[in-house]
Scaffold this motif. Structure first.
Motif: not given
Length: 365
Positions: A41-43, A45-46, A57, A60
């Motif tokens: 994910s690019s968040l 916190h996912d 990680q 984006y």
């Protein structure tokens, strides 16, 4: 470089972004098939991270450092393929993989095409129903519903598990054009697929309210079938009722309710009291006159015979009886009981036809 399934079978699949709903569905399917998965994910916190045993990680896809970060992730985790339901990410990778990431493949087709395909199928079905009418020799014809209405019905029915196939849905679309007003009664609803179709068509044509009859108990599941194949399946009746409620609640709007009773007992209750009240669907007032009776309960000969006897005289002139599984792979209970009914009441039948495994019978005055 072209990589086939045999070449990537021992490598891991990267799911990115890992927290999208379709990503989590794919995760469950991949794990069930014994595949090794890496979430990404690019968040910052996912919440989906806890679902994955391996995680990486990534920036984006718009970031300049994305390509290099992906290369490092692929190398570090021995990734051979990527699943992404994000249309922007998919399009970017589709254009770059062959040249900048040799050996890496996308496991899914274009997300936009995948998302839109069920709607295209549904609209094609709606148009086909209108383009190829049955030409029934039946009374009480009404104008057909719009193709989009039929498409909406078909699309939502696809999401509900059950045995109501396209041909039967198409036949029901036709039959409701020839129904008088009155209650729609279904004997045997289980997960609610055919119930949803019946409720939707009754709403489209202003037919009436739907009453579903099913005991949803294990002791009533025993069928008269070849080799006991059906009886050996581990059905969960209580779970089925919950699934039925989930499937029908968004569409009920006071027009759907159920009696959790065996068919014969339910028929007595229906004759004595026109009001049905349940915690899930509230209070529903019925007319006591049936426009369409759909019999799909226990398929044992004696049980089908009892279902017909308990309900048929309440069907209005011009109303329909739909005998599901008249042609049934596991036994002949529905056919034998229906044939007896046809022989005894042939003078009261104005139209009958077979479609989608069911026999559709219109009663005359």
């Amino acid at each position: 470089m072209n990589i086939g399934k045999a070449d990537i079978i021992n490598k891991r699949v990267l799911i990115f972004p890992a927290g999208m709903p379709r990503s989590l569905v794919y995760l469950d399917q991949a794990l069930a098939n014994g595949m090794e998965v890496v979430g990404s994910s690019s968040l910052g916190h996912d919440p989906a991270r806890e679902r994955y045993s391996r995680w990486v990680q990534l920036p984006y896809v718009t970031a300049p450092e994305f390509d290099e970060a992906l290369r490092q992730a692929v190398s570090a985790h021995d990734v051979g393929s990527i699943y992404t339901p994000n249309p922007v990410v998919w399009d970017y990778l589709q254009r770059r993989l062959g040249h900048d990431f040799p050996g890496l493949v996308l496991v899914n087709s274009a997300p936009l095409a995948s998302e839109m395909a069920p709607y295209a199928r549904a609209l094609a079905f709606g148009k086909a129903v209108l383009a190829q009418p049955f030409g029934l020799a039946a009374s009480g014809e009404r104008p057909p519903t719009a193709a989009t209405e039929i498409a909406a019905l078909f699309r939502h029915a696809e999401t509900i598990p059950g045995m109501c196939d396209q041909e039967k849905i198409r036949a029901l679309c036709e039959v409701f054009r020839y129904c008088p007003t009155g209650d729609v009664v279904e004997v045997g609803s289980w997960w609610g697929k055919s119930a949803f179709v019946l409720a939707s068509l009754a709403r489209c044509h202003g037919t009436g309210k739907l009453l579903c009859v099913d005991p949803w108990t294990s002791e009533h599941l025993v069928q008269e079938n070849k080799s006991d194949l059906i009886d050996n399946v581990a059905w969960d009746a209580s779970e089925a009722l919950t699934v039925f409620q989930i499937n029908l609640l968004p569409y009920a709007n006071g027009m759907v309710n159920y009696l959790r009773l065996p068919s014969v007992e339910a028929a007595l209750a229906y004759r004595q009291d026109r009001v049905v009240e349940t915690e899930a669907f509230g209070r529903t007032q019925y007319s006591g006159k049936i426009a369409l009776l759909h019999i799909d309960g226990n398929h044992g000969y004696a049980e089908v015979r009892a279902d017909i006897a308990s309900w048929y005289d309440l069907v209005r002139p011009g109303g329909w009886i739909v005998m599901d599984d008249y042609a049934w792979a596991y036994g002949d209970g529905p056919r034998r009981a229906t044939d007896e009914f046809l022989a005894q009441h042939g003078m009261r039948i104005s139209c009958a036809f077979f479609s989608g495994g069911a026999l559709f019978i219109q009663m005359s005055g």
